[in-house]
Design a protein around this motif. Structure first.
Motif: not given
Length: 698
Positions: A512-534
């Motif tokens: 975004s033009s304003g920099g890093v968002p204050r909150s950032l959510l990581f999700t995926s379509s199914r489990s074990s895709e590496g979202k927690s590690t990322c």
């Protein structure tokens, strides 16, 4: 540090599935990767195709082919000048002629001639039931087999036809092709000889009839002449003016003689009249008479001698008297000859007069007889003309009969062999090289079709390009694959992966033009895709960059972060949402410098109800007030409502996709659910990406 409001994240535009790409650029690297991913399928299909080709070569019947060429001319070469030249008048006629010749070559009669010449009926085996075939059945079978193995080709604008035989025997195909060419020539010659034989028979019959008519007409002429006592003065040959009878011929001859007699009489009369008016010695006939000329010359000499002697002697001198007597005798002799010549002219005149009168009298008597003869000769001339006509017809037929008889023995042919068929030294089919190449090409084409079908049916996401095309999201980073035995900390700290996670952090800063968002959510379509590690790696990298970061494990169904980094999980987000503890009490401070962690807490039965409470937004807002960045690890999107509630409360959402694991349909459905519920998607991350397999290029 600047704060970023949630609405500062650029909303992702809706994907238009019906919209086409502006260009039709071919992605050769993607095609190459697709082929490399399916190399085993392609190799297997090609190998099977080659195996089928080898089996075909082994089981295929070996056929040989031989070709003889014949030239077909419209007009045969003339051996005799009397031969008819057969030549078409135009291109259409020439085309019809050539097609007729090809039809004759392809006829059953021609095949029957070849069968008899090569004795092919004897090669026909017994019937399927062992029954012995009759000679006629064997011949019919041989004809059918020969016609099925024979083919004709006539190139365009050419008169050279190709006779091709295809069969199992190399010697047989050459013999059959040559036999076809030879029998075609013999057949054509026989057909022409048959035409000549018919012409001879016809001419012979007509010649006999003409001969009888000629003989009958000649007998009629002779009989008529005998009855009328007419005599043909030409001997039956006639003249240019026709037949002339004897009386008419005599009349014409007497008339011609009378004319000549008149001329002779006039000439004789003229000479006689002239002789009467001229002295005898001055007549031209006398002067030109040799005897007179000699006497005159002798007299001149005697006169000269007499005159010379007179000067010496007197006239009564004996010698002078002798000379005078001699001169007198000479003069008398000259006068006597002159009178004789004059008498001869008179006699000639009288003879010419008498001859003229006799011819005139004879002419008058012939005139009467000629008139009678002319009346009788009318019928004779009619019969004579009939004789001449019959003779002309007879002579013409006889000449034509001789020409046809001569041509029958030297009949020319318009068919000639250009190339004789030779025994082939190798089979025409199967062709080993062509069969194997065809099998290889067919196998490769079938493999490409299967690869295309498989690529259509198999919608697994394998590359960043697949992510961009399937989800219409920018790819923030690509995380390489790693051994499954490594822990989360070892993965994040790995040299190759740390660089990828560092790139992910930089990409998040530019979302975004304003920099890093204050909150950032990581999700995926199914489990074990590496979202927690990322999520944890991004949180750790931001903390190392000097920001205060709170990591929230919001996967209340399967919380795993506490085990990965060795933290207790007796209280966490579930406890705060249930009101069992406060946020400050649930946070684990100082896990890493500037990084605090809020674990998921003890699993509950209804995590969706907890996350759907308004208190969730308050918790995230409070965390945003205390930290520079709040990183949230969510549960998968599909079949669960947890991520939907969290995404609507978070400032931005990162969608994680596992390479060679996530399916495009599932990922697209998950992104669509997030879109429909107000999530602010800033991009996607491709995890477990095998660069060597996909031929990644920097």
């Amino acid at each position: 540090m600047a704060t970023i409001a949630p609405n500062q994240i650029t909303q992702r535009p809706r994907r238009d599935d019906d919209g086409g790409s502006e260009g039709m650029d071919i992605d050769f690297p993607a095609i190459w990767n697709l082929l490399r991913r399916n190399v085993h399928l392609i190799g297997g299909v090609v190998a099977i195709a080659l195996l089928i080709g080898v089996v075909i070569l082994i089981r295929a019947e070996r056929l040989y082919r031989a070709t003889a060429t014949v030239q077909i001319e419209e007009q045969s070469a003339k051996v005799l000048n009397s031969e008819d030249g057969r030549q078409a008048s135009g291109s259409q006629e020439a085309e019809r002629f050539l097609q007729t010749q090809l039809s004759l070559l392809n006829s059953r009669a021609m095949a029957q001639l070849v069968v008899k010449k090569l004795n092919l009926a004897s090669r026909i085996p017994p019937g399927p039931d062992g029954r012995i075939l009759s000679p006629q059945e064997r011949e019919e079978a041989a004809i059918a087999k020969l016609q099925s193995s024979m083919s004709l080709t006539l190139p365009r604008d050419s008169r050279v036809a190709q006779i091709t035989i295809t069969d199992r025997g190399p010697r047989f195909v050459a013999d059959a092709a040559n036999a076809y060419a030879e029998e075609f020539i013999q057949y054509n010659l026989g057909r022409r000889f048959g035409e000549t034989s018919y012409a001879r028979t016809f001419l012979e019959n007509e010649l006999g009839k003409a001969k009888k008519r000629l003989e009958a007409s000649e007998v009629a002429v002779v009989d008529y002449a005998r009855r009328t006592r007419l005599i043909d003065a030409t001997g039956g040959k006639g003249t240019e003016d026709g037949v002339r009878m004897l009386t008419s011929s005599n009349l014409m001859d007497i008339n011609s003689a009378l004319g000549r007699a008149k001329v002779e009489r006039i000439e004789a009369e003229r000479r006689w009249r002239q002789a009467q008016a001229t002295p005898a010695l001055n007549m031209p006939e006398v002067m030109t008479n040799p005897a007179v000329q000699q006497l005159v010359e002798k007299r001149a000499l005697s006169t000269a001698d007499y005159s010379r002697d007179r000067e010496k002697f007197r006239e009564d001198y004996p010698g002078m008297r002798d000379r005078a007597t001699e001169l007198t005798a000479l003069n008398n002799e000259v006068q006597k000859i002159a009178q004789t010549i004059r008498g001869g002219l008179r006699n000639n005149y009288e003879i010419a007069v008498n001859q003229e009168r006799a011819l005139a009298s004879q002419l008058e008597s012939l005139k009467t007889r000629t008139v009678e003869e002319q009346n009788k000769s009318i019928g004779y001339n009619i019969l004579r003309r009939e004789v001449d006509t019959n003779r002309l017809m007879y002579d013409g037929l006889l000449q034509r009969f001789k020409e046809v008889s001569a041509a029958a023995g030297v009949t020319a042919n318009n068919i000639s062999i250009v190339d004789r068929a030779e025994v082939p030294n190798r089979p025409f089919t199967p062709r080993t090289t062509m069969t194997l190449l065809s099998s290889l090409a067919s196998g490769f084409a079938l493999a490409l079709v299967l690869v295309g079908v498989r690529s259509r049916l198999d919608d697994i996401i394998r590359s960043p390009e697949d992510v961009a095309s399937a989800l219409d999201l920018p790819v923030l980073a690509t995380i390489p694959s790693h051994p499954s035995r490594l822990s989360m900390t070892e993965v994040i700290e790995g040299s190759s992966l740390s660089e990828a996670f560092w790139s992910l952090r930089l990409a998040v800063e530019r979302t975004s033009s304003g920099g890093v968002p204050r909150s950032l959510l990581f999700t995926s379509s199914r489990s074990s895709e590496g979202k927690s590690t990322c999520a944890y790696a991004v949180a750790l990298n931001f903390a190392r960059s000097g920001r205060r970061v709170l990591f929230i494990d919001a996967d209340l169904r399967r919380p795993t972060l506490h085990r990965a980094i060795g933290l207790p999980n007796d209280k966490g987000l579930a406890s705060v949402l249930a009101g069992e503890t406060t946020l400050n009490d649930a946070i684990r401070y100082g896990v890493v410098d500037r990084l605090d962690v809020l674990t998921g807490g003890q699993p509950t039965r209804n995590p969706a109800e907890l996350l759907a409470q308004p208190v969730l937004a308050s918790i995230i807002a409070a965390a945003e007030q205390s930290y520079d960045l709040v990183v949230i690890d969510s549960a998968p999107v599909l079949l669960l409502a947890d991520a939907i509630a969290l995404a609507s409360a978070a400032g931005a959402t990162v969608f994680v996709v596992e390479a060679n694991g996530a399916r495009a349909r599932e990922a697209r459905a998950a992104v669509q659910r997030l879109d429909e519920n107000g999530a602010r998607l800033c991009g996607a991350v491709l995890t477990k990406y095998d660069r060597e397999l996909m031929q990644y290029r920097y």
